[in-house]
Design a protein around this motif. Structure first.
Motif, short mmCIF file in Angstrom:
data_model
loop_
_atom_site.label_atom_id
_atom_site.label_comp_id
_atom_site.label_asym_id
_atom_site.label_seq_id
_atom_site.Cartn_x
_atom_site.Cartn_y
_atom_site.Cartn_z
N ALA A 144 17.22 -4.51 9.43
CA ALA A 144 17.94 -4.97 8.24
C ALA A 144 17.64 -4.09 7.03
O ALA A 144 17.97 -4.44 5.91
N LEU A 145 17.01 -2.94 7.26
CA LEU A 145 16.65 -1.97 6.22
C LEU A 145 15.68 -2.54 5.19
O LEU A 145 15.71 -2.18 4.02
N ARG A 146 14.80 -3.43 5.66
CA ARG A 146 13.71 -3.93 4.82
C ARG A 146 12.44 -3.19 5.22
O ARG A 146 12.25 -2.82 6.38
N VAL A 147 11.56 -3.00 4.25
CA VAL A 147 10.30 -2.30 4.52
C VAL A 147 9.50 -3.12 5.54
O VAL A 147 9.21 -4.30 5.32
N ALA A 148 9.18 -2.48 6.66
CA ALA A 148 8.40 -3.13 7.71
C ALA A 148 6.93 -2.75 7.62
O ALA A 148 6.05 -3.57 7.87
N SER A 149 6.68 -1.50 7.26
CA SER A 149 5.29 -1.05 7.09
C SER A 149 5.26 0.18 6.20
O SER A 149 6.28 0.83 5.98
N PHE A 150 4.08 0.46 5.69
CA PHE A 150 3.90 1.60 4.80
C PHE A 150 2.44 1.98 4.80
O PHE A 150 1.58 1.19 5.18
N ASN A 151 2.17 3.20 4.38
CA ASN A 151 0.78 3.65 4.33
C ASN A 151 0.28 3.64 2.88
O ASN A 151 1.06 3.48 1.94
N PRO A 152 -1.02 3.82 2.69
CA PRO A 152 -1.58 3.82 1.34
C PRO A 152 -0.97 4.88 0.42
O PRO A 152 -0.80 4.65 -0.78
N ALA A 153 -0.61 6.02 0.98
CA ALA A 153 -0.01 7.07 0.15
C ALA A 153 1.32 6.61 -0.44
O ALA A 153 1.67 6.98 -1.57
N ALA A 154 2.07 5.78 0.28
CA ALA A 154 3.34 5.28 -0.25
C ALA A 154 3.09 4.43 -1.49
O ALA A 154 3.84 4.55 -2.47
N LEU A 155 2.05 3.64 -1.48
CA LEU A 155 1.74 2.82 -2.65
C LEU A 155 1.38 3.70 -3.84
O LEU A 155 1.81 3.44 -4.96
N ARG A 156 0.62 4.75 -3.56
CA ARG A 156 0.20 5.66 -4.63
C ARG A 156 1.39 6.45 -5.17
O ARG A 156 1.61 6.54 -6.38
N ILE A 157 2.19 6.99 -4.29
CA ILE A 157 3.32 7.83 -4.70
C ILE A 157 4.39 7.02 -5.41
O ILE A 157 4.95 7.44 -6.43
N PHE A 158 4.70 5.82 -4.90
CA PHE A 158 5.72 4.98 -5.52
C PHE A 158 5.14 4.14 -6.65
O PHE A 158 5.88 3.42 -7.32
N ASP A 159 3.84 4.22 -6.85
CA ASP A 159 3.15 3.50 -7.92
C ASP A 159 3.52 2.01 -7.94
O ASP A 159 4.02 1.48 -8.93
N CYS A 160 3.29 1.37 -6.79
CA CYS A 160 3.57 -0.05 -6.71
C CYS A 160 2.53 -0.74 -5.83
O CYS A 160 1.76 -0.08 -5.14
N SER A 161 2.55 -2.05 -5.86
CA SER A 161 1.60 -2.82 -5.06
C SER A 161 2.17 -3.06 -3.67
O SER A 161 3.38 -2.93 -3.43
N ALA A 162 1.29 -3.44 -2.76
CA ALA A 162 1.71 -3.76 -1.41
C ALA A 162 2.67 -4.94 -1.43
O ALA A 162 3.65 -4.98 -0.66
N GLU A 163 2.43 -5.90 -2.31
CA GLU A 163 3.31 -7.06 -2.40
C GLU A 163 4.71 -6.66 -2.87
O GLU A 163 5.70 -7.21 -2.43
N ALA A 164 4.77 -5.70 -3.80
CA ALA A 164 6.07 -5.26 -4.32
C ALA A 164 6.85 -4.46 -3.28
O ALA A 164 8.08 -4.59 -3.19
N LEU A 165 6.17 -3.64 -2.49
CA LEU A 165 6.86 -2.79 -1.52
C LEU A 165 7.19 -3.53 -0.24
O LEU A 165 8.26 -3.33 0.34
N GLY A 166 6.31 -4.40 0.21
CA GLY A 166 6.52 -5.11 1.47
C GLY A 166 7.77 -5.97 1.44
O GLY A 166 7.96 -6.77 0.55
N GLY A 167 8.65 -5.77 2.40
CA GLY A 167 9.86 -6.57 2.51
C GLY A 167 11.00 -6.15 1.62
O GLY A 167 12.07 -6.74 1.68
N CYS A 168 10.80 -5.12 0.79
CA CYS A 168 11.90 -4.63 -0.06
C CYS A 168 13.06 -4.17 0.79
O CYS A 168 12.87 -3.64 1.87
N ALA A 169 14.24 -4.36 0.28
CA ALA A 169 15.45 -3.92 1.00
C ALA A 169 15.88 -2.55 0.50
O ALA A 169 15.85 -2.27 -0.70
N PHE A 170 16.27 -1.67 1.42
CA PHE A 170 16.79 -0.33 1.10
C PHE A 170 18.21 -0.27 1.64
O PHE A 170 18.46 0.06 2.76
N ASP A 171 19.16 -0.64 0.79
CA ASP A 171 20.55 -0.56 1.25
C ASP A 171 21.43 0.17 0.29
O ASP A 171 21.11 0.79 -0.59
#
Length: 82
Positions: A55-82
């Motif tokens: 469904a184009l929702r974030v399923a997983s991510f690594n620590p570098a993604a949090l650092r590069i996108f400057d967001c929290s795990a809660e903010a990135l987890g489950g986000c939709a990319f459509d």
């Protein structure tokens, strides 16, 4: 001493079951080792790695993604990319 066909069949079935159980144990050990290697690669990668589900929702991510996108795990987890 005469061979007992029923006993031979029992031993054959038991041997097949033991072989299957041992094979499954080896596969499970290999899977755990593979998952540990993947987790180590994802954790140590300097680049952002993000996986999406069907469904184009974030399923997983690594620590570098949090650092590069400057967001929290809660903010990135489950986000939709459509």
């Amino acid at each position: 001493m005469r061979e007992d066909p029923a006993a031979r069949d029992v031993f054959r079935v038991f041997g097949a079951m033991a072989g299957t159980a041992l094979e499954r144990q080896h596969f499970e050990e290999a899977l755990r080792a593979s998952e540990a290697r993947l987790a180590q690669v994802l954790a140590s990668a300097p680049d952002a790695i993000v996986t999406l589900d069907d469904a184009l929702r974030v399923a997983s991510f690594n620590p570098a993604a949090l650092r590069i996108f400057d967001c929290s795990a809660e903010a990135l987890g489950g986000c939709a990319f459509d």
